[in-house]
Design a protein around this motif. Sequence first.
Motif, PDB file in Angstrom:
ATOM      1  N   UNK A  59      69.955 109.555 110.512  1.00  0.00           N
ATOM      2  CA  UNK A  59      68.502 109.006 110.792  1.00  0.00           C
ATOM      3  C   UNK A  59      67.969 108.168 110.420  1.00  0.00           C
ATOM      4  N   UNK A  60      68.799 107.803 109.269  1.00  0.00           N
ATOM      5  CA  UNK A  60      68.369 106.873 107.893  1.00  0.00           C
ATOM      6  C   UNK A  60      68.534 105.093 108.436  1.00  0.00           C
ATOM      7  N   UNK A  66      64.075 112.244 107.260  1.00  0.00           N
ATOM      8  CA  UNK A  66      64.105 113.598 106.936  1.00  0.00           C
ATOM      9  C   UNK A  66      63.842 114.216 106.646  1.00  0.00           C
ATOM     10  N   UNK A  67      62.424 115.292 106.335  1.00  0.00           N
ATOM     11  CA  UNK A  67      61.374 115.573 105.012  1.00  0.00           C
ATOM     12  C   UNK A  67      61.772 116.611 104.989  1.00  0.00           C
ATOM     13  N   UNK A  81      64.827 118.965 109.198  1.00  0.00           N
ATOM     14  CA  UNK A  81      64.093 118.574 109.575  1.00  0.00           C
ATOM     15  C   UNK A  81      63.281 117.728 109.621  1.00  0.00           C
ATOM     16  N   UNK A  82      63.250 116.834 111.082  1.00  0.00           N
ATOM     17  CA  UNK A  82      62.977 115.483 110.628  1.00  0.00           C
ATOM     18  C   UNK A  82      61.773 114.900 111.478  1.00  0.00           C
ATOM     19  N   UNK A  83      61.014 115.283 111.628  1.00  0.00           N
ATOM     20  CA  UNK A  83      59.675 115.831 112.213  1.00  0.00           C
ATOM     21  C   UNK A  83      59.417 116.040 114.015  1.00  0.00           C
ATOM     22  N   UNK A  84      59.485 115.644 114.538  1.00  0.00           N
ATOM     23  CA  UNK A  84      59.727 115.298 115.930  1.00  0.00           C
ATOM     24  C   UNK A  84      60.540 116.112 116.488  1.00  0.00           C
ATOM     25  N   UNK A  85      62.136 116.474 115.534  1.00  0.00           N
ATOM     26  CA  UNK A  85      62.567 117.528 115.988  1.00  0.00           C
ATOM     27  C   UNK A  85      63.339 118.007 115.006  1.00  0.00           C
ATOM     28  N   UNK A  86      63.914 119.705 115.017  1.00  0.00           N
ATOM     29  CA  UNK A  86      64.464 120.287 113.585  1.00  0.00           C
ATOM     30  C   UNK A  86      65.724 120.956 114.370  1.00  0.00           C
TER      31      UNK A  86
END
Length: 118
Positions: A59-60, A66-67, A81-86
């Motif tokens: 992701x990075x 990454x939240x 927790x990636x925001x729109x995708x968990x």
Amino acid sequence: MNEQQLLTVTARAADDKKAEDIIVLNMQGVSPVADYFLICHGNSDKQVQAIAREMKEKAHEHGFHVKRIEGFDEAKWILVDLGDVIAHVFHKEERSYYNLERLWGDVPREDITEALSQ
């Protein structure tokens, strides 16, 4: 980058670490928390942690934030927790116990086979 790209990056990261039974639930209009839940499992604590770590790193690399990550040390159910995708990365036994697929059984699934084959 959009949520479909984030979903693809996350699914591929799981697949790269040999996550099993990767499914994606389309939570749009169902959950105020995220548009997609990715659910998968590993067969050991180390594998579960490796899957979550790979999701974070990929992701990075692709410019996503990454939240938070919860449950990493216990490695039974790691939430990324990636925001729109968990992403829910389970240890095999925990996945069958919590059975999120059944809990959200009426939610449509996304076909990610094409994303994983690229």
